[in-house]
Design a protein around this motif. Structure first.
Motif, PDB file in Angstrom:
ATOM      1  N   LEU A   1       0.814  -1.213   0.000  1.00 46.51           N
ATOM      2  CA  LEU A   1       0.000   0.000   0.000  1.00 46.51           C
ATOM      3  C   LEU A   1       0.849   1.266   0.000  1.00 46.51           C
ATOM      4  O   LEU A   1       0.448   2.295  -0.543  1.00 46.51           O
ATOM      5  N   ARG A   2       2.024   1.195   0.598  1.00 42.68           N
ATOM      6  CA  ARG A   2       2.904   2.364   0.576  1.00 42.68           C
ATOM      7  C   ARG A   2       3.290   2.716  -0.862  1.00 42.68           C
ATOM      8  O   ARG A   2       3.411   3.889  -1.221  1.00 42.68           O
ATOM      9  N   THR A   3       3.474   1.689  -1.687  1.00 43.96           N
ATOM     10  CA  THR A   3       3.752   1.929  -3.098  1.00 43.96           C
ATOM     11  C   THR A   3       2.487   2.340  -3.836  1.00 43.96           C
ATOM     12  O   THR A   3       2.489   3.279  -4.635  1.00 43.96           O
TER      13      THR A   3
ATOM     14  N   GLY B   1       1.896   7.797   0.504  1.00 43.54           N
ATOM     15  CA  GLY B   1       0.896   8.524   1.280  1.00 43.54           C
ATOM     16  C   GLY B   1       0.197   7.598   2.251  1.00 43.54           C
ATOM     17  O   GLY B   1       0.650   6.486   2.532  1.00 43.54           O
ATOM     18  N   GLN B   2      -0.904   8.036   2.781  1.00 35.29           N
ATOM     19  CA  GLN B   2      -1.704   7.204   3.668  1.00 35.29           C
ATOM     20  C   GLN B   2      -3.166   7.584   3.479  1.00 35.29           C
ATOM     21  O   GLN B   2      -3.471   8.697   3.025  1.00 35.29           O
ATOM     22  N   PRO B   3      -4.080   6.661   3.787  1.00 39.35           N
ATOM     23  CA  PRO B   3      -5.497   7.010   3.668  1.00 39.35           C
ATOM     24  C   PRO B   3      -5.874   8.098   4.665  1.00 39.35           C
ATOM     25  O   PRO B   3      -5.186   8.323   5.659  1.00 39.35           O
ATOM     26  N   ALA B   4      -6.973   8.768   4.392  1.00 47.64           N
ATOM     27  CA  ALA B   4      -7.446   9.816   5.293  1.00 47.64           C
ATOM     28  C   ALA B   4      -7.958   9.233   6.600  1.00 47.64           C
ATOM     29  O   ALA B   4      -7.934   9.912   7.640  1.00 47.64           O
ATOM     30  N   ALA B   5      -8.413   7.985   6.549  1.00 45.41           N
ATOM     31  CA  ALA B   5      -8.940   7.324   7.744  1.00 45.41           C
ATOM     32  C   ALA B   5      -8.932   5.822   7.507  1.00 45.41           C
ATOM     33  O   ALA B   5      -8.927   5.364   6.358  1.00 45.41           O
ATOM     34  N   ILE B   6      -8.917   5.064   8.588  1.00 45.01           N
ATOM     35  CA  ILE B   6      -9.025   3.613   8.484  1.00 45.01           C
ATOM     36  C   ILE B   6      -9.982   3.115   9.559  1.00 45.01           C
ATOM     37  O   ILE B   6      -9.921   3.554  10.712  1.00 45.01           O
TER      38      ILE B   6
ATOM     39  N   LEU C   1     -14.989  -1.064  -9.659  1.00 45.47           N
ATOM     40  CA  LEU C   1     -14.080  -1.982  -8.977  1.00 45.47           C
ATOM     41  C   LEU C   1     -12.738  -1.949  -9.689  1.00 45.47           C
ATOM     42  O   LEU C   1     -12.605  -2.402 -10.829  1.00 45.47           O
ATOM     43  N   ARG C   2     -11.733  -1.390  -9.025  1.00 42.54           N
ATOM     44  CA  ARG C   2     -10.412  -1.249  -9.624  1.00 42.54           C
ATOM     45  C   ARG C   2      -9.508  -2.449  -9.350  1.00 42.54           C
ATOM     46  O   ARG C   2      -8.579  -2.725 -10.114  1.00 42.54           O
ATOM     47  N   LEU C   3      -9.757  -3.127  -8.236  1.00 38.05           N
ATOM     48  CA  LEU C   3      -8.919  -4.261  -7.839  1.00 38.05           C
ATOM     49  C   LEU C   3      -9.770  -5.184  -6.986  1.00 38.05           C
ATOM     50  O   LEU C   3     -10.548  -4.712  -6.141  1.00 38.05           O
ATOM     51  N   HIS C   4      -9.622  -6.493  -7.212  1.00 34.23           N
ATOM     52  CA  HIS C   4     -10.425  -7.464  -6.457  1.00 34.23           C
ATOM     53  C   HIS C   4      -9.558  -8.590  -5.919  1.00 34.23           C
ATOM     54  O   HIS C   4      -8.793  -9.206  -6.663  1.00 34.23           O
ATOM     55  N   ASN C   5      -9.653  -8.845  -4.612  1.00 34.60           N
ATOM     56  CA  ASN C   5      -9.023  -9.993  -3.964  1.00 34.60           C
ATOM     57  C   ASN C   5      -7.530 -10.096  -4.289  1.00 34.60           C
ATOM     58  O   ASN C   5      -7.008 -11.184  -4.530  1.00 34.60           O
ATOM     59  N   PHE C   6      -6.855  -8.962  -4.262  1.00 38.78           N
ATOM     60  CA  PHE C   6      -5.421  -8.955  -4.538  1.00 38.78           C
ATOM     61  C   PHE C   6      -4.640  -9.237  -3.278  1.00 38.78           C
ATOM     62  O   PHE C   6      -4.832  -8.576  -2.243  1.00 38.78           O
ATOM     63  N   VAL C   7      -3.737 -10.223  -3.346  1.00 40.17           N
ATOM     64  CA  VAL C   7      -2.885 -10.579  -2.213  1.00 40.17           C
ATOM     65  C   VAL C   7      -1.430 -10.429  -2.640  1.00 40.17           C
ATOM     66  O   VAL C   7      -0.971 -11.139  -3.544  1.00 40.17           O
ATOM     67  N   PRO C   8      -0.690  -9.509  -2.021  1.00 44.78           N
ATOM     68  CA  PRO C   8       0.740  -9.353  -2.393  1.00 44.78           C
ATOM     69  C   PRO C   8       1.511 -10.637  -2.189  1.00 44.78           C
ATOM     70  O   PRO C   8       1.310 -11.352  -1.195  1.00 44.78           O
ATOM     71  N   ALA C   9       2.384 -10.948  -3.111  1.00 50.27           N
ATOM     72  CA  ALA C   9       3.167 -12.179  -3.019  1.00 50.27           C
ATOM     73  C   ALA C   9       4.204 -12.064  -1.906  1.00 50.27           C
ATOM     74  O   ALA C   9       4.720 -10.989  -1.609  1.00 50.27           O
ATOM     75  N   SER C  10       4.498 -13.214  -1.305  1.00 48.77           N
ATOM     76  CA  SER C  10       5.535 -13.251  -0.273  1.00 48.77           C
ATOM     77  C   SER C  10       6.905 -13.100  -0.910  1.00 48.77           C
ATOM     78  O   SER C  10       7.196 -13.705  -1.951  1.00 48.77           O
ATOM     79  N   THR C  11       7.757 -12.280  -0.301  1.00 52.13           N
ATOM     80  CA  THR C  11       9.120 -12.098  -0.808  1.00 52.13           C
ATOM     81  C   THR C  11      10.108 -13.012  -0.124  1.00 52.13           C
ATOM     82  O   THR C  11      11.266 -13.100  -0.508  1.00 52.13           O
ATOM     83  N   GLY C  12       9.646 -13.662   0.956  1.00 50.48           N
ATOM     84  CA  GLY C  12      10.527 -14.530   1.734  1.00 50.48           C
ATOM     85  C   GLY C  12      11.450 -13.771   2.660  1.00 50.48           C
ATOM     86  O   GLY C  12      12.360 -14.338   3.244  1.00 50.48           O
ATOM     87  N   THR C  13      11.198 -12.452   2.815  1.00 48.76           N
ATOM     88  CA  THR C  13      12.097 -11.639   3.629  1.00 48.76           C
ATOM     89  C   THR C  13      11.450 -11.157   4.919  1.00 48.76           C
ATOM     90  O   THR C  13      12.094 -10.473   5.693  1.00 48.76           O
ATOM     91  N   HIS C  14      10.175 -11.493   5.153  1.00 55.82           N
ATOM     92  CA  HIS C  14       9.520 -10.998   6.361  1.00 55.82           C
ATOM     93  C   HIS C  14       9.904 -11.830   7.567  1.00 55.82           C
ATOM     94  O   HIS C  14      10.344 -12.953   7.425  1.00 55.82           O
TER      95      HIS C  14
END
Length: 214
Positions: free
Chosen positions: A49-51, A56-61, A201-214
């Motif tokens: 989301l940072r990318t 930036g950041q959302p106005a609220a969460i 709907l701009r994006l649906h059920n998107f899951v970022p791939a694991s980089t193996g670095t977390h």
């Protein structure tokens, strides 16, 4: 609606995996925290989301008041000058007697309820729990109010699979009985824009791939 109406963007997120593992269960109002895997899922989404928001950041969460939803919102806002707001009305459906059950064991334990759900999920009411229509009646007015309060901005909601399907279906004008066709994986992102003509709907059920670095 005027063509000058500002575009409001909703980042609609499902919470991460909970401590009882990845097997599908009727969590509903059962209040479980995220697992280590779930926390990692949301950390990956936060990095994405940072990318996506160009640093930036959302106005609220917003989240529901259940742990898995609140913890998801907390992880997403870590290091930001943003405090999540928990809203009781955004809870998952109350599964009543089915709470905590594995989905695979439902046909044997609750055959009548499963039959009713398969026949018409939009009208089924869970014993000692809620119906789909009852959830819609508490979720959608709340979502509309929050979107109106942040008109023209980007906001995030860290919620639940069933609640997300209701919001997605409402935005897309889908029949209630078709909402079960909308996948919502743990830690997924949906992006909906509300503009002058109709939601998109701009994006649906998107899951970022694991980089193996977390």
């Amino acid at each position: 609606m005027s063509l000058e109406t500002p575009v409001t963007t909703l980042l609609l997120i499902r919470h991460g995996e909970t401590v009882d593992g990845p097997a599908p269960r009727c969590h509903g109002w059962t209040d479980l925290p995220l697992s280590d895997t779930g926390r990692a899922q949301i950390a990956r989404l936060r990095a994405y989301l940072r990318t996506y928001l160009r640093d930036g950041q959302p106005a609220a969460i917003y989240s529901s008041d259940l742990q898995r939803s609140r913890q998801t919102a907390d992880i997403l806002t870590a290091g930001q000058n943003l405090r999540p707001t928990a809203v009781h009305a955004l809870r998952e459906i109350n599964f009543g007697d089915l709470e905590g059950c594995l989905v695979d064991e439902l046909p044997e334990r609750f055959p009548a309820t499963v039959a009713a759900w398969r026949t018409n999920p939009a009208t089924c009411r869970f014993p000692n729990g809620e119906s789909f229509q009852e959830v819609k009646q508490r979720v959608l007015p709340t979502v509309e109010r929050l979107l109106s309060a942040h008109a023209g901005a980007t906001i995030a909601m860290a919620l639940h699979s069933g609640v997300n399907r209701i919001i997605l279906g409402w935005a897309l004008g889908l029949p209630d009985e078709h909402l079960v066709r909308l996948e919502q994986d743990h830690g997924c992102l949906n992006v909906i824009t509300f503009g002058p003509l109709y939601p998109r709907l701009r994006l649906h059920n998107f899951v970022p791939a694991s980089t193996g670095t977390h």
